[in-house]
Every structure is written in C-alpha cells, then in structure tokens.
Design a protein around this motif. Structure first.
Motif, short mmCIF file in Angstrom:
data_model
loop_
_atom_site.label_atom_id
_atom_site.label_comp_id
_atom_site.label_asym_id
_atom_site.label_seq_id
_atom_site.Cartn_x
_atom_site.Cartn_y
_atom_site.Cartn_z
N THR A 1 5.06 -9.64 -1.07
CA THR A 1 3.82 -10.64 -0.86
C THR A 1 4.28 -11.82 -1.49
O THR A 1 3.41 -12.45 -2.17
CB THR A 1 2.52 -10.01 -1.81
OG1 THR A 1 3.21 -9.97 -3.16
CG2 THR A 1 2.30 -8.72 -1.33
N GLY A 2 5.58 -12.33 -1.29
CA GLY A 2 5.87 -13.58 -1.62
C GLY A 2 6.86 -13.70 -2.75
O GLY A 2 6.74 -14.45 -3.76
N SER A 3 7.54 -12.64 -2.85
CA SER A 3 8.59 -12.57 -4.10
C SER A 3 9.66 -13.52 -3.85
O SER A 3 9.83 -14.27 -2.81
CB SER A 3 9.21 -11.15 -4.22
OG SER A 3 10.19 -10.86 -3.30
N VAL B 1 4.24 3.27 -1.71
CA VAL B 1 4.21 1.88 -1.45
C VAL B 1 4.77 0.89 -2.47
O VAL B 1 4.19 1.03 -3.59
CB VAL B 1 2.82 1.39 -1.00
CG1 VAL B 1 2.69 0.08 -0.30
CG2 VAL B 1 2.11 2.38 -0.21
N LEU B 2 5.92 0.24 -2.18
CA LEU B 2 6.42 -0.72 -3.22
C LEU B 2 6.02 -1.87 -2.91
O LEU B 2 6.32 -2.74 -1.96
CB LEU B 2 7.99 -0.51 -3.14
CG LEU B 2 8.60 1.07 -3.10
CD1 LEU B 2 10.03 1.07 -2.74
CD2 LEU B 2 8.47 1.62 -4.59
N ILE B 3 5.03 -2.53 -3.82
CA ILE B 3 4.92 -3.90 -3.68
C ILE B 3 5.67 -5.03 -4.64
O ILE B 3 5.66 -4.57 -5.99
CB ILE B 3 3.36 -4.12 -3.76
CG1 ILE B 3 2.59 -3.07 -3.01
CG2 ILE B 3 2.67 -5.53 -3.59
CD1 ILE B 3 1.33 -2.95 -3.35
N THR B 4 6.26 -5.84 -3.96
CA THR B 4 7.08 -6.82 -4.81
C THR B 4 6.03 -8.25 -4.73
O THR B 4 5.38 -8.45 -3.80
CB THR B 4 8.39 -7.09 -4.59
OG1 THR B 4 8.34 -7.51 -3.14
CG2 THR B 4 9.16 -5.87 -4.35
N ARG C 1 -1.43 8.50 -1.16
CA ARG C 1 -0.48 7.52 -1.35
C ARG C 1 -0.21 7.00 -2.86
O ARG C 1 -1.12 7.25 -3.75
CB ARG C 1 -0.64 6.32 -0.36
CG ARG C 1 -1.86 5.57 -1.03
CD ARG C 1 -2.33 4.52 -0.06
NE ARG C 1 -3.63 3.78 -0.55
CZ ARG C 1 -4.12 2.77 0.09
NH1 ARG C 1 -3.81 2.69 1.31
NH2 ARG C 1 -5.16 2.24 -0.62
N VAL C 2 1.00 6.61 -3.12
CA VAL C 2 1.14 5.88 -4.60
C VAL C 2 1.39 4.59 -4.36
O VAL C 2 2.08 4.30 -3.37
CB VAL C 2 2.09 6.71 -5.23
CG1 VAL C 2 2.31 6.44 -6.64
CG2 VAL C 2 1.90 8.40 -5.03
N ILE C 3 0.80 3.64 -5.10
CA ILE C 3 1.11 2.39 -5.09
C ILE C 3 2.03 1.98 -6.62
O ILE C 3 1.68 2.19 -7.43
CB ILE C 3 0.01 1.44 -5.20
CG1 ILE C 3 -1.05 1.83 -4.14
CG2 ILE C 3 0.46 -0.03 -5.21
CD1 ILE C 3 -0.56 1.71 -2.96
N VAL C 4 3.06 1.35 -5.98
CA VAL C 4 4.05 1.05 -7.27
C VAL C 4 4.38 -0.46 -7.37
O VAL C 4 4.69 -1.12 -6.03
CB VAL C 4 5.34 1.77 -7.16
CG1 VAL C 4 6.32 1.26 -8.22
CG2 VAL C 4 5.32 3.09 -6.75
N ALA C 5 4.07 -1.08 -8.21
CA ALA C 5 4.23 -2.54 -8.37
C ALA C 5 5.76 -2.73 -8.82
O ALA C 5 5.94 -2.29 -9.98
CB ALA C 5 3.21 -3.24 -9.23
#
Ligand code: SF4
Lengths: 316, 368, 147
Positions: C18-20, C56-59, C81-85
């Motif tokens: 997301t804009g890393s 889901v890996l979110i950067t 699902r599992v969300i990982v920041a």
C-alpha cells in the motif's frame, strides 16, 4: 461390473488411490525442484493439505462472472473427465482398466477435458487475466495435441507389428510384455522425446509455463476461483499428472516386477516417481518460452520427432 | 504464423496492477493490446505518493537523513548520501578522507545488492526460477555484510553530515574481504548463465529496445543508458567522494535491449566488488567525521550521484534555521517512465513485465 | 478439530503493497525465495490472486491513492483469513505518519491479527509472524465452521 472392477474404479488404482497418489506426485515434484534449488521444499503431503485447506474456505463467485453456471460447472467437468481417464487406463500387472477395444481413442478425448475445463472456467469468470490465459491455452492446445495424436498412432502401429494398428491400451501393454518394451526399440526413441515434450506442455511446466505464468497473467484461468472449485482444479491437475505418467509408462515401458499385483503397484509407483523427478529436473533448469515461441517450437520439434518415429515404424 | 491474431481480432485494454505479483511495487498500467501484441501503454501512478517533499520540510537536517533513506530501500544509501552532499556544499564542510572512502564502500555494497535484486527478478519474470533463487542466495552474502557492518539489512544509515557513522576496524575489514572473495564464485556462475543460456537469450534479446538516439532524447540514465551505449555515469563524468582516486572503467553495452541492460548490471556488480576492494587497500587513517555538529547557513546546494538506477539529483535550500526551506530531488526512474513508451509497443504481453523490470523501476522514489 | 489441523499446514500468502518504500517488500521476497529461509517448507506458497489467499501480508502506510485498492482487495479475500501488518509503516505509519497523503495505518481498514515490526522487517521476524498467524488462523477456521 465385477467386484474387482468396482474396486479398481473406486479404490485402487483408480478413485481414491489415484487422487492421493497424484497429489503426492505433485508435492514430490515441488520437493524435487526445491532440492535442485538448494531449498528444503514442502512436506510430501503438502498438496493434500492444500486440498483440505481449500475445502474449509469460503467459495466466492465473482460479480462480473459472465456465466455463473459454467463458472461452477467447469471444475467438475475436468475432474470427472480425469476420474474417467484414470479408470480407463490399465496399470501393467495390477488392473486392466476398461478393457475396451479402442480405449486409446477415448483417452485422447478425456485428456483434452482439463484444458477444456480451464477454457470454460476461465472464459466465464470475466477477468481479463483469465481471458488472456485462455487464449494462450487454446493456442497451445492446438499445437501439442498434434504431437500427441502422432505419437498415439506410432505406438498403435508399433504394437500392431505390421498387422494394422492396435488401439487397446491393454493390448499395447501385453504386446510389450511379451516382445520387450518400446523404450528399448531405437525406432521409438524420437516418439518418447516427443511425448515428454507433450507432457511438459500439457502440464504447463517450464519451459511451457505460459498460460498461468505469474509474470503477466498471474494465476490465469484460476484467478477468480476459490474454495472447493479450486480444490477440484488442484485434484484435476494431480490426476492429469498421474494419467500422463501412466500413459507414458504404458506406451514405452510397461514392464512389470513380478507376478504379484502389490509388487507391480509398488514398481509402478517407483517408476512414476522417477518420471516426476525427471520433470522436476527440466522444470528447475529451464526458463519459459513466450507463447509465440512455444507455439513455433511445439509445431516443429516434437512433431518432427514423432513423425520420424512414425516413419520408421511404418517403413523399417 | 500469427495464431493469436486470428483468435482475438479486436484490440482491448488489459490492466496490469496496481497490486500484481510480478511487480514489486504498486503501479497501474493500461496496455492497449491487439492479440498479444502491445500497441500502447498508459501508466497511472501515484500509489506510493507519501508526500515526502512536504514531510522533509517539517524535520530538521539531521532527521531528514533518516526520512530520505526511506524514500526507497533499494537505493536507500544514495538518497541520504546525495542529500548530505548538497547540505555539505551549503555548510561548506569537507569530510575527512577516510570518510570519503567509507562512503564509497557503503555505496558500492548497496549498488551490488540492488543490481542483484533486479537481475534475480529478471530471471523470475522469464520463468527461470532456479536462476532467481541462486541470484538471491548470492545477494544474501551482501545482506550478511550489511547486517554485520551497518546493523540493518536494507537501510544502512552510513552517512552523516560531515562524514560517516561507522568505522571499519581491522577485524571488519578482514571480514569484508573474506565475504567479497566468497561472492565471486557464485557470481561468476550466475553471469555465465545470463551470458550463455539460450533460453535466457531467447527471452531477452531484441526485447524492449531503446535505441541510442531515443535514449539521448529522453535523457535516460544509469544502467539503462549504458545498455544503450550512452556513458553518463556520474562516478566517471563528475566524480564525488573518493571516486576520483579509484580506478574503474564504465561498463557499456551496445545492444539497447533488455539483455544488454541486464548484462550491464551483472558486470557492474563485479565492478562494485572491485571498487570496494580498492577502497579497502587505499583506506587512509584518520577520523571518520568532522568533530562538531554542523551549522547550516543560508544558501542553496545541489548534488548528484550515481544511484544504482542512475543519476540522482538533490537540491537543498536553506534559510539559516534548523529546517530546510525546500528540498527537491529528481530520481532516475522519472526519465525511464517515458522510455517505456518507446520500449514497450510492438512487444508481446508476456514481455511487458520483463521490459518494465529492465528499466529497474523504483516507483517509491519517483512518486515519493 | 482434525480439519483445521491439516488445513493450517497449507497457508497461502498474498502480499498487498500500500505504498511501502520497498524495504519490507524486498524482505518478503527474500524470505520467500532464498534457500536459507524458504517459507515453502512451512507449506507456504505465494499466490497472485486474492481469492486464493489465507494469510495476507500488508506493507506500507496506506497512501491516499492506494486506499481504495486496499479496500477492494480486502473484500475479495475469502474467510477465514489472517491479516498481518508488515513493517512499522503498516503498523503505525512510521516516518510518514503525519503526511497529508497518508490515510493509514492499516488497522483503520481491517482488523490486524499480527504485527511484525521492523524497518525493514528481518526475514526471521517475518517467519515468526507467519508462524503466529498460522496459530490464529487455526482458531479462525474453527470459529468459521461453528458459526
Ligand atoms: S517499515 Fe520501513 S522499510 Fe518497511 S516499508 Fe516502511 S519505511 Fe520501508
């Protein structure tokens, strides 16, 4: 249908055993590739876990699917085709398959079904990536089916040994069991290579990792699938691998180990493992073609190889 | 034979991105396709716009070294480095000679790592997964070096105003030399595959051509320009830090296609290793930074350096306070955007990702 | 439950940027690809389609422009699902926090299950984060099938 046929169809070597073994073979390929790259790779039952996992997931149908019915039908279509294919083909020394007189012809149709199901599912899912991937699959299918058909004729003629062609898989096996495997026949070697190339192309292993190449079309026709339909696709893929490997063995080296079905089954599994290993080796040391390059390649190299064999079988 | 054109006659638009597995960063392409052939490209950007040029005005000069580093982690050494060069020009600071050499060492290690990542992505995009893992594994040696010497795998924080923040004692120098000899062998293997493997050649030769004239017209820089036979290596034409004392030859290839850009990068990895070794040999004694905290007077300064992707340019304006009045930077990828409109049309859809990667896009630099 | 025990052996990872600044993304790629870390041995596989994702890996700090895409992607990911920041940016906004074009952090949009911090994160902590995510995922599968 006799009891043994029912057993063969549902339990072993068709049905449950085939799905199980096919999935293990897919994992085996992944492990082998990982090992060639110096990695550890997934556990041996990985693809079975994958399927179990997919069953627990939610099923999503894309909003812009052009046809919900075909979208959900497509995976069933391919899966059914492959289950039928598994029951048609004999495993040397274990079961005799359908035993019909021209099951080889049936096989040609059945083997096309997974690709057709990809095309059906991909084109009804309404995603651009799927559309591109489907168009590639169609192109490739035209190219590789030619090879397959020529190889089939070659094998059928060779098994007929001058008395016309034999389109029964069991008879092809029997012929080789009495007269020696085709792999030891120099006339058949080009056909063997052609068939291997055909296998790589249908299985979409590099160098033919094109229709679902993640560099441009991501997952291709599988893009919009989730949950159980995707699990069906995974199983179809596993069965396809298994069917192709079995057909390869029937065509070229159906040799049996002993007069005992269990020993033969183990021998068959061992041979399958070796073939998977070979596929993994090619997978690990190849880049992928572009679709136009693959099309040209598939229309020339394997076709010429297969024709060479055919010619030799006919005239030598 | 053109089978695809028979199947899909109409041209259509295919979106790629913004979140796409083949792209490291979010960017949105609209491709005009005819069959599988690309007719035109349209690039939508702005997904990584974090408003950095505004952010830096709210931080003081020392804090800005941290934030400019986060512009992009792949060239994360060059951003603060160039910024610091510009600030040093305003404040009229000359870092001690040892610092100049240490700066070059950090710079070249980063360059090598950045090029290796690009090369390995290239291998991934042409479907050669084993080559990709091997290249990544080779890069891991550099990552080890970075983690041991600077303490972070990506953001080195090597430079500071008036010098560098780290020093190399005997032990670390030995370690560095050991690791650099270790990397040569796998690197040679990888280079050989790129040079000789026929499948790699098939996928990259004649793909994404940027002719020399177009390159000059569009002002492309860095390995892209050098792949088209244009020498604009800032280290050579306007040397900074310790580069004037070092001995190296600019890598040039004349194929203008994806392959020659890749080859430039592979050869520059070698060059980087050579440069680090030269620096270690010549490393002078002395302090690594100027003793006092800098005082930044009113004024303007510009600096340019050769980042892994090409010329990086910083403009800093100061009004005498502890915060800058304006910082503006121009990054190499900006020119390469435009070059894509030359490189892409006429190629196949399957090659778009390969071409895009071959300009070594750094979207987070460009959009900041 | 037996099902969840075997299902959790096959986490498929999906990565949203997301804009890393690339740092975290490159480290994710490194973790996935190189022999030394090799997530495949945990059964993980990177997938390109959100429909196949489990973890889901979110950067990235969620820039204004990518906000909508993030929302859209999140709808497309099937439960459970599992969300990982991944990275400080995704957790809090990091150095970009008070910029005009940052809409983040990620937990404004979705419940984050695991935070993996670092700037950039180290591969070791990514692996640790994935392992934690698998634990949480197991519970989620059971909940999903009960209610
Ligand atoms: S956490 Fe740090 S390294 Fe990761 S994306 Fe954000 S700024 Fe870059």
């Amino acid at each position: 249908m006799s009891a043994s046929q029912i057993f063969n169809f549902f339990i072993c070597p068709g049905g449950i055993f085939a799905i199980f073994f096919g999935l293990v073979l897919v994992s085996l390929e992944r492990i082998a590739v990982a090992r060639f790259q110096g990695r550890v790779g997934p556990p041996i039952f990985q693809n079975i876990f994958d399927v179990i996992k997919l069953i627990t997931k939610e099923v999503m149908i894309p909003k812009d699917a052009t046809n919900r019915f075909f979208f959900l039908l497509a995976p069933v279509f391919g899966f059914a085709g492959m289950v039928a294919a598994v029951s048609v083909i004999p495993v040397a020394g274990v079961s005799s398959g359908l035993g019909a007189n021209s099951d080889l012809i049936v096989l040609i149709y059945l083997l096309a079904l997974p690709a057709v199901s990809h095309i059906l599912g991909g084109s009804s899912s309404g995603s651009t990536y799927s559309a591109v991937s489907v168009s590639r699959e169609v192109v490739l299918m035209f190219a590789y089916e030619i090879t397959f058909i020529i190889v089939i004729f070659t094998v059928a003629l060779a098994a007929g040994n001058g008395n016309g062609a034999v389109f029964s898989l069991q008879q092809i096996v029997d012929y080789q069991l009495t007269n020696g495997s085709f792999i030891s026949d120099p006339r058949m070697l080009p056909a063997l290579f052609a068939f291997l190339i055909f296998m790589l192309a249908t299985l979409e292993v590099p160098p033919f990792h094109i229709a679902e190449n993640d560099a441009d079309v991501i997952k291709g026709y599988l893009m919009e699938y989730s949950g159980r339909p995707l699990a069906l696709f995974e199983m179809t893929h596993a069965l396809k691998l298994l069917v192709l490997i079995t057909v390869l063995q029937i065509f070229f080296f159906p040799g049996i180990a002993a007069n005992n079905p269990v020993a033969n089954l183990l021998w068959y599994m061992f041979k399958s493992g070796v073939i998977v290993f070979l596929i993994a080796l090619i997978h690990a040391c190849m880049a992928s073609f572009r679709v136009d390059q693959a099309f040209k390649f598939l229309l020339t190299v394997p076709v010429v190889l297969a024709l060479a064999s055919l010619g030799m079988v006919l005239f030598l | 034979m053109k089978p695809k054109e028979k199947e899909i006659k109409k041209s259509y638009r295919a979106p790629i991105g913004p979140i796409h597995i083949a792209l490291e960063e979010p960017v949105y392409f609209k491709l005009d396709l005819q069959g599988e052939t690309v007719k035109g490209v349209d690039i939508l950007s702005g997904f990584v716009h974090r408003g950095m040029e505004a952010l830096v005005l709210r931080r003081n000069y020392l804090q800005n070294m941290i934030i400019t580093e986060r512009t992009c982690s792949l060239c994360s050494n060059n951003h603060p480095f160039t910024y610091i060069l510009a600030v040093e020009k305003i404040a009229d600071i000359t870092p001690p000679p040892r610092a100049q050499y240490l700066r070059v060492i950090a710079d070249e290690i980063k360059r090598a790592a950045s090029h290796l990542i690009n090369i390995s992505l290239q291998a991934h995009l042409i479907g050669f997964h084993s080559l990709m893992t091997q290249t990544m594994e080779t890069r891991e040696i550099l990552q080890d070096i970075k983690e041991t010497i600077w303490g972070n795998r990506m953001d080195l924080s090597a430079n500071t105003i008036g010098g560098v923040k780290y020093d190399l004692d005997q032990e670390r120098q030995k370690y560095l030399i050991k690791k650099l000899t270790q990397i040569r062998k796998p690197l040679k293997r990888v280079l050989n595959i790129f040079k000789t493997n026929s499948m790699v050649r098939l996928r990259t030769e004649g793909v994404g051509v940027i002719p020399k004239e177009d390159g000059l017209r569009l002002g492309i820089v860095g390995p892209c320009a050098r792949g088209s036979g244009i020498n604009n290596d800032i280290r050579d034409i306007n040397p900074y830090a310790a580069y004037p004392d070092l001995d190296f030859e600019v890598v040039l290839e004349h194929g203008c296609d994806v392959r020659s850009r890749t080859l430039v990068r592979v050869r520059e990895v070698y060059q980087a290793i050579n440069l680090v070794e030269q620096c270690l040999k010549k490393l002078p004694d002395g302090p690594v930074r100027t003793p006092n905290l800098p005082r930044i007077n009113e004024g303007e300064g510009v600096a340019r350096t050769e980042a892994p992707r090409g010329e990086l340019f910083y403009y800093v304006k100061s009004n005498g306070s502890d915060k800058p009045e304006r910082i503006k930077w121009r990054v190499p990828t900006y020119m390469h955007w435009e070059a894509l409109t030359v490189a892409m049309p006429g190629n196949k859809l399957a090659d778009t990702a390969v071409i895009f990667n071959s300009i070594d896009p750094c979207i987070s630099c460009t959009e900041r | 439950m037996l099902l969840s025990k075997y299902a959790t052996k096959s986490p498929w990872l999906f990565r949203i940027n997301t804009g890393s600044c690339n740092g975290c993304d490159v480290e994710l790629a490194t973790t996935a690809l190189i022999p030394r870390f090799d997530v495949e041995r945990l059964g993980c596989k990177y997938t390109g389609s959100p429909k196949h994702a489990d973890i889901v890996l979110i950067t990235g700090p969620v820039t204004a422009r990518s906000e909508n895409y993030l929302k859209r992607m999140l709808v497309e990911i099937p439960e459970p699902r599992v969300i990982v920041a991944i990275g400080i940016c995704a957790i809090s906004g990091g150095v970009f926090k008070d910029s005009y074009s940052i809409r983040g952090p990620v937990d404004k949009y979705v419940d984050v299950d695991v935070n993996v911090s670092g700037c950039p994160v180290r591969p070791q902590s990514i692996l640790d984060g994935v392992a934690k995510a698998i634990e949480i995922w197991k519970e989620k599968i059971e909940q999903f099938h009960e209610g």
